[in-house]
Design an enzyme around this catalytic site. Sequence first.
Site, short mmCIF file in Angstrom:
data_model
loop_
_atom_site.label_atom_id
_atom_site.label_comp_id
_atom_site.label_asym_id
_atom_site.label_seq_id
_atom_site.Cartn_x
_atom_site.Cartn_y
_atom_site.Cartn_z
N GLY A 10 0.81 -1.33 -0.11
CA GLY A 10 0.04 0.06 0.27
C GLY A 10 0.85 1.32 0.12
O GLY A 10 2.06 1.37 0.62
N ARG A 14 -3.08 8.55 2.63
CA ARG A 14 -3.45 9.60 3.57
C ARG A 14 -1.81 9.85 4.28
O ARG A 14 -1.85 10.90 5.08
CB ARG A 14 -4.37 9.01 4.92
CG ARG A 14 -5.60 9.12 4.29
CD ARG A 14 -6.58 8.39 5.32
NE ARG A 14 -6.69 8.96 6.55
CZ ARG A 14 -6.74 8.27 7.63
NH1 ARG A 14 -7.16 7.08 7.63
NH2 ARG A 14 -6.82 8.69 8.87
N GLN A 69 2.84 -6.83 -6.05
CA GLN A 69 1.69 -6.63 -6.48
C GLN A 69 1.62 -5.62 -7.42
O GLN A 69 1.57 -4.35 -7.09
CB GLN A 69 0.78 -6.30 -5.20
CG GLN A 69 -0.80 -6.24 -5.21
CD GLN A 69 -1.48 -5.51 -4.35
OE1 GLN A 69 -1.10 -4.91 -3.27
NE2 GLN A 69 -2.89 -5.68 -4.15
N ASN A 363 39.74 17.08 8.77
CA ASN A 363 39.88 15.62 8.24
C ASN A 363 39.59 15.83 6.66
O ASN A 363 39.50 14.74 6.09
CB ASN A 363 38.87 15.04 9.11
CG ASN A 363 37.31 15.18 8.96
OD1 ASN A 363 37.15 16.43 9.02
ND2 ASN A 363 36.51 14.25 9.05
#
Length: 438
Positions: A10, A14, A69, A363
Amino acid sequence: MRAAIVLAAGLGTRMRSDMPKVMHCIAGRPMVNHLLDAAVRVFDRVVVVAGPGMDALAQAVSPHPVAVQEDRLGTAHAARMAAPLLAGFDGDVAVLYGDNPLVTEPTLRRLVEARDGADLVLMAMRPADPAKYGRLVLDAAGQVERIVEWADATDAERGIGLCNAGFLCAAWPRLSRWLERVRADNSKGEYYLTDVVALARADGAATSFVEAEEGELRGINSRVELAAAEAELQAILRRRAMEGGATLTDPTSVTLAWDTRLGRDVVVEPNVVFAPGVVVEDGATVRAFSHLERCALRRGAVVGPYARIRPGSDVGEGAHVGNFVELKATVLGAGAKANHLSYVGDATVGAGANIGAGTITCNYDGAAKHRTEIGAGAFVGSNTSLVAPVRVGARAVTAAGSVVTQDVPDDALALGRARQVNKPHRGMSSRGMGSRGK
Ligand code: UD1
Ligand code: CA
C-alpha cells in the site's frame, strides 16, 4: 510449518508521502521491520508483498522473499500475490498487515494457537475510538459471521465495538481458495481480505477470534497515527530502559531507538536523542541535550550537555566529552577528555589525552577524508587545528592556536603559530585616545 504473508504494497495515500507507508520509521526503523521482528519468532517462513519499484522496501525486508503486487486492488488481492511463493505449502498461513507494527510475539502466538479450535482465526480489538476500523459481526453462537468495512457498514454495524485488527490465520490450502473467490463488490471496488470470513462460513468453516490491546494493534494510516504509534513505542522503550537499571530523569523528553542499549546505573538527563545503534555501558552519563547515533559509551563515560556523538565513535571508559563537542568516527581512549567546543572526526585519541577547547581535526580536504592520531597522554592545546593526515605522539603537546601540519614525535612540543611580537608604546595611548578624558 507456519508461514506469514506480510502485506506492504500500500502507498498509504493518507500519509501524503513518496515513500511506501510501511517504510516510515518508528523508533528509528521502518515499521515493517518491527512487524517482521515479531513475525520471525512465530513463523517459519515470511513472504512480503510489495508494490512495483519498492526497491528500498525489498532491501529492508531481505532476506525474506518479496512478491510484487502490480496493481493495488486491495488486501485480498495483495495476499493472493504471495501464492506462487507458497506453492505446495500446506501448513497454516497468517496474513499480517505491514502497517500494524506494534504487535508482539505472544499475541501472534495466540493467533496461530487458536487455530486448534477453529478453521479461521481473526485478530480483534476494542479500541477506545473504533474510528474507521472494520467491525466483526458475530452470530448467536459467538462465531464471526463476517467483517463489515466501515465504509459499507450500516449505522447499527458502526455501533459495534469489536474491531478487525487486520490479521487472520488459516490452513493455506483453504485460505488460498477463499482468497481466489473474493470479489471486489463493495463501495471501494477493492478485493477485501475481510471478505474471506463470509466465504469461510459459506464453506462450513468454524471461525473464531482472539483479542489484544489496541496499543499493539493500532494500524498506521496517517502521520497522526504514525506519531501515536511512536509515542506508544517510546513509552515501552523508556520503561524497558528504566526497568533495566537506567535512570531517565525526565523520561518523556528522551527519544530512544528500537535498539538503544542502556546499562545499569546509566543516567540520561532530559532532552537526549538516541538514534539507532547506541550502546551505553554501565555507569555512563548522558547529559542534557545530547544527540547520539551508532556509537558506544564505555563504562563511566560522561558526554554532554550538548554533545553530538556521530556514527563510528567509541567513547572510552571514564572518558569525558563536554558541551558543543562533535565526535565522528572517533575512538576516544579511556579517561581521555574533550570538554569544550571541538570537532574530532576520523581520529583515534589515546588514553588520558586532553583535547583543548576549540580543537578541530581538519579531516576533509574537499575530496577525501584523512585520519588524525593522537597518542596516549597527549595534550592538544586550545584552538589547535590538526590538518589530517597527521599524528600527535604520545605525551606530546601542541601549543594553543597551533596549526599542526606535520607529525609531532612522542614527548615533543609543537609550536605551529606565528611568533608574537610586542611593540612598545603602540597601544591605545599612542593613538591619541589614551589621554581622552584627562
Ligand atoms: C484494514 C482492514 C480493516 C481493519 C484495518 C486494521 C481490509 C479490507 N480492511 O483496513 O478491516 O480494521 O485494516 O488496521 O483489509 N495493502 C497492500 N495492497 C493493497 C492494499 C493494502 O499491500 O492493495 C497493504 C497496506 O500496505 C497495509 C495493509 O495492506 O499495510 C492494510 O491496508 P490498508 O489500506 O491500510 O487497510 P485499512 O483501510 O487500514
Ligand atoms: Ca491500515
